[in-house]
Design a protein around this motif. Structure first.
Motif, mmCIF file in Angstrom:
data_model
loop_
_atom_site.group_PDB
_atom_site.id
_atom_site.type_symbol
_atom_site.label_atom_id
_atom_site.label_comp_id
_atom_site.label_asym_id
_atom_site.label_seq_id
_atom_site.Cartn_x
_atom_site.Cartn_y
_atom_site.Cartn_z
ATOM 1 N N GLU A 28 0.823 -1.213 0.000
ATOM 2 C CA GLU A 28 0.000 0.000 0.000
ATOM 3 C C GLU A 28 0.859 1.265 0.000
ATOM 4 O O GLU A 28 0.606 2.191 -0.749
ATOM 5 C CB GLU A 28 -0.932 0.013 1.223
ATOM 6 N N LYS A 29 1.878 1.277 0.853
ATOM 7 C CA LYS A 29 2.741 2.451 0.971
ATOM 8 C C LYS A 29 3.562 2.705 -0.293
ATOM 9 O O LYS A 29 3.929 3.838 -0.564
ATOM 10 C CB LYS A 29 3.709 2.284 2.149
ATOM 11 N N THR A 30 3.857 1.633 -1.041
ATOM 12 C CA THR A 30 4.771 1.731 -2.179
ATOM 13 C C THR A 30 4.043 1.473 -3.500
ATOM 14 O O THR A 30 4.667 1.343 -4.543
ATOM 15 C CB THR A 30 5.927 0.717 -1.992
ATOM 16 N N ARG A 31 2.708 1.395 -3.462
ATOM 17 C CA ARG A 31 1.929 0.984 -4.632
ATOM 18 C C ARG A 31 2.274 1.736 -5.920
ATOM 19 O O ARG A 31 2.483 1.110 -6.954
ATOM 20 C CB ARG A 31 0.429 1.066 -4.348
ATOM 21 N N THR A 44 -3.134 -6.466 -6.276
ATOM 22 C CA THR A 44 -3.176 -6.907 -4.886
ATOM 23 C C THR A 44 -3.936 -5.850 -4.097
ATOM 24 O O THR A 44 -3.413 -4.792 -3.791
ATOM 25 C CB THR A 44 -1.749 -7.108 -4.329
ATOM 26 N N LYS A 45 -5.196 -6.151 -3.784
ATOM 27 C CA LYS A 45 -6.119 -5.145 -3.234
ATOM 28 C C LYS A 45 -6.423 -5.298 -1.749
ATOM 29 O O LYS A 45 -7.132 -4.478 -1.185
ATOM 30 C CB LYS A 45 -7.451 -5.197 -3.995
ATOM 31 N N SER A 46 -5.927 -6.381 -1.127
ATOM 32 C CA SER A 46 -6.283 -6.604 0.275
ATOM 33 C C SER A 46 -5.254 -7.513 0.946
ATOM 34 O O SER A 46 -4.469 -8.185 0.273
ATOM 35 C CB SER A 46 -7.668 -7.255 0.381
ATOM 36 N N VAL A 47 -5.309 -7.542 2.267
ATOM 37 C CA VAL A 47 -4.477 -8.471 3.027
ATOM 38 C C VAL A 47 -4.820 -9.897 2.608
ATOM 39 O O VAL A 47 -3.924 -10.745 2.473
ATOM 40 C CB VAL A 47 -4.687 -8.271 4.549
#
Length: 175
Positions: A28-31, A44-47
């Motif tokens: 998320e931080k590096t998307r 990749t949208k979720s844990v």
């Protein structure tokens, strides 16, 4: 869980689905950066997506087609490095890696790749390890060169990422 020390605070640990939340946090931080070079960067949208991927990896490891580790810094999973397309008959594999943005730029990936080469050649008995990097991915090309990979060629429109095909550099190292 099998683990290898890279630096006192950096380890490689075989994938574990329990790392999904920590890895997803880094995705998320590096998307934006990951999506530029990694086809999965946007998907990749979720844990749970990450957990499913890690469980898939465990299966491929059991089949000896993949060797995949989380990069652990100060006890937290912050990236991944792998040997994929393992071809035992021809004793070769390809390497892939990514690292959360806040951990980049201080040689962590260079050290992790050096450790991966040691594992690939000494523990997995590989003869050749290849690395494919988009030509415009300066950081990935620099890491390959720093650890001693040799440029074997350039491949036209080899990688599809960020909505387009990109040329790639093919590096290799032979044991």
């Amino acid at each position: 869980m099998k683990e290898w020390t890279v630096r006192p605070n950096v380890k490689l640990r075989l994938v574990d689905p329990d790392d999904a939340a920590s890895l997803y946090e880094q995705i998320e931080k590096t998307r934006p950066q990951l999506a530029k070079f990694m086809p999965w960067g946007d998907s990749t949208k979720s844990v749970e997506d990450e957990r499913v991927f890690l469980e898939y990896c465990e299966g491929r490891i059991a089949e000896q087609k993949l060797w995949n580790a989380s990069i652990i810094i100060d006890g937290k999973a912050v990236g991944m490095i792998d040997l994929h397309n393992i071809d035992s008959d021809n004793e070769k594999a390809e390497v892939g890696y990514w690292l959360g943005g806040e951990y980049q730029g201080n040689g962590v990936m260079t050290d992790c790749l050096s450790k991966l080469l040691e594992i690939g050649f000494e523990e997995l008995n590989l003869h050749k390890i290849k690395l494919l990097a988009e030509q415009v991915n300066e950081a990935s090309n620099a890491v390959a060169k720093k650890v001693g990979f040799v440029l074997e060629g350039q491949l036209k429109d080899e990688i599809y990422s960020n909505g387009a095909f990109h040329d790639a550099n093919l590096y290799a190292m032979v044991n």
